[in-house]
Write a protein that holds these residues in place. Structure first.
Motif, short mmCIF file in Angstrom:
data_model
loop_
_atom_site.label_atom_id
_atom_site.label_comp_id
_atom_site.label_asym_id
_atom_site.label_seq_id
_atom_site.Cartn_x
_atom_site.Cartn_y
_atom_site.Cartn_z
N GLY A 1 0.82 -1.20 0.00
CA GLY A 1 0.00 0.00 0.00
C GLY A 1 0.85 1.26 0.00
N ALA A 2 1.93 1.24 0.77
CA ALA A 2 2.82 2.41 0.83
C ALA A 2 3.48 2.66 -0.52
CB ALA A 2 3.88 2.20 1.91
N LEU A 3 3.89 1.60 -1.19
CA LEU A 3 4.51 1.73 -2.51
C LEU A 3 3.51 2.24 -3.53
CD1 LEU A 3 6.62 -1.54 -2.49
CD2 LEU A 3 7.53 0.78 -2.44
N ASP A 4 2.27 1.75 -3.45
CA ASP A 4 1.22 2.23 -4.37
C ASP A 4 0.94 3.71 -4.16
OD1 ASP A 4 0.93 -0.21 -5.60
OD2 ASP A 4 -0.80 -0.84 -4.39
N ARG A 5 0.87 4.13 -2.89
CA ARG A 5 0.60 5.55 -2.60
C ARG A 5 1.74 6.43 -3.09
NH1 ARG A 5 -1.25 3.14 2.15
NH2 ARG A 5 0.69 3.61 3.25
N ALA A 6 2.98 5.98 -2.87
CA ALA A 6 4.13 6.77 -3.33
C ALA A 6 4.13 6.88 -4.85
CB ALA A 6 5.43 6.13 -2.83
N SER A 7 3.78 5.79 -5.52
CA SER A 7 3.72 5.82 -6.98
C SER A 7 2.66 6.78 -7.48
CB SER A 7 3.44 4.40 -7.51
OG SER A 7 3.33 4.40 -8.92
N ALA A 8 1.49 6.77 -6.84
CA ALA A 8 0.41 7.67 -7.25
C ALA A 8 0.80 9.13 -7.04
CB ALA A 8 -0.86 7.33 -6.47
N THR A 9 1.45 9.42 -5.90
CA THR A 9 1.87 10.80 -5.62
C THR A 9 2.96 11.23 -6.60
OG1 THR A 9 1.39 10.43 -3.29
CG2 THR A 9 2.72 12.35 -3.83
#
Length: 212
Positions: free
Chosen positions: A107-115
């Motif tokens: 989830g953290a990696l997905d959020r960082a990618s989206a940002t």
């Protein structure tokens, strides 16, 4: 030493191929010089970063105070992943051995990618910028010259890059530039990604410029 050099080279190549980097640290060892350099390289390359602090299960007497202190120590060893002393990378304390919070990494990696790919409307950016400048004006020089901020616009993503049009970029100190970056981060939530701020000279704001 040869093995360590090879591992660093492989890590640097991986950074070049990536949009998001997962930096794994050892909770029992702290941050090494190599890890700090890898973080700096990733930030300078414009990569989003998530920090996983492994072996958290091996740390005794864990409580909120211990967690905050550990995060502060880890973050202090990675200055490239912070703006004005405030980390922009997410820190997750995990255990590969027990599986503690390991699933939260995705989830953290997905959020960082989206940002990292996020684009903000120009009108919103300028509203935040104007508020920041009203709150703290650019400093004046010894000769009385003062920086003037006209408007800004986001020109790219991966990482998000904002151009700020001013009267003279040389009038803006690094500390004031960090202040503006912190203001944009606080208001717009660029957590997990570098935010590039480019200062460009412009005589005055053109009619209709900086609006969507």
């Amino acid at each position: 030493a040869a093995l360590e050099t090879l591992m660093v080279r492989r890590a640097l190549k991986a950074v070049k191929r990536s949009d998001v980097c997962l930096l794994v640290l050892d909770a029992t060892d702290g941050v090494s010089d190599q890890e700090s350099r890898l973080a700096e390289y990733a930030a300078e390359a414009g990569r989003a970063v998530v920090v996983a602090v492994n072996k958290w299960d091996a740390v005794s007497a864990k409580d909120d105070k211990k967690y905050r202190e550990a995060k502060r120590l880890m973050a202090s060893g990675l200055p490239a992943l912070a703006t004005g002393g405030t980390p922009w990378a997410d820190f997750l304390f995990v255990s590969a051995k027990t599986g503690l919070k390991a699933s939260s990494l995705f989830g953290a990696l997905d959020r960082a990618s989206a940002t990292h790919r996020r684009r903000i409307k120009t009108a919103v950016l300028n509203e935040v910028l104007e508020d920041a400048v009203r709150w703290q004006r650019p400093p004046s020089t010894s000769t009385g010259r003062q920086g003037a901020v006209y408007y800004c616009a986001q020109v790219s993503v991966r990482p998000p890059t904002v151009v700020i049009f001013v009267n003279d970029p040389d009038l803006f100190s690094q500390s004031y530039r960090r202040y503006l970056e912190s203001a944009l981060r606080k208001a717009l939530g660029f957590q997990g990604t570098p935010l590039r701020m480019l200062f460009r000279a412009r005589r005055a704001r053109e009619p209709g410029a900086g609006r969507d």
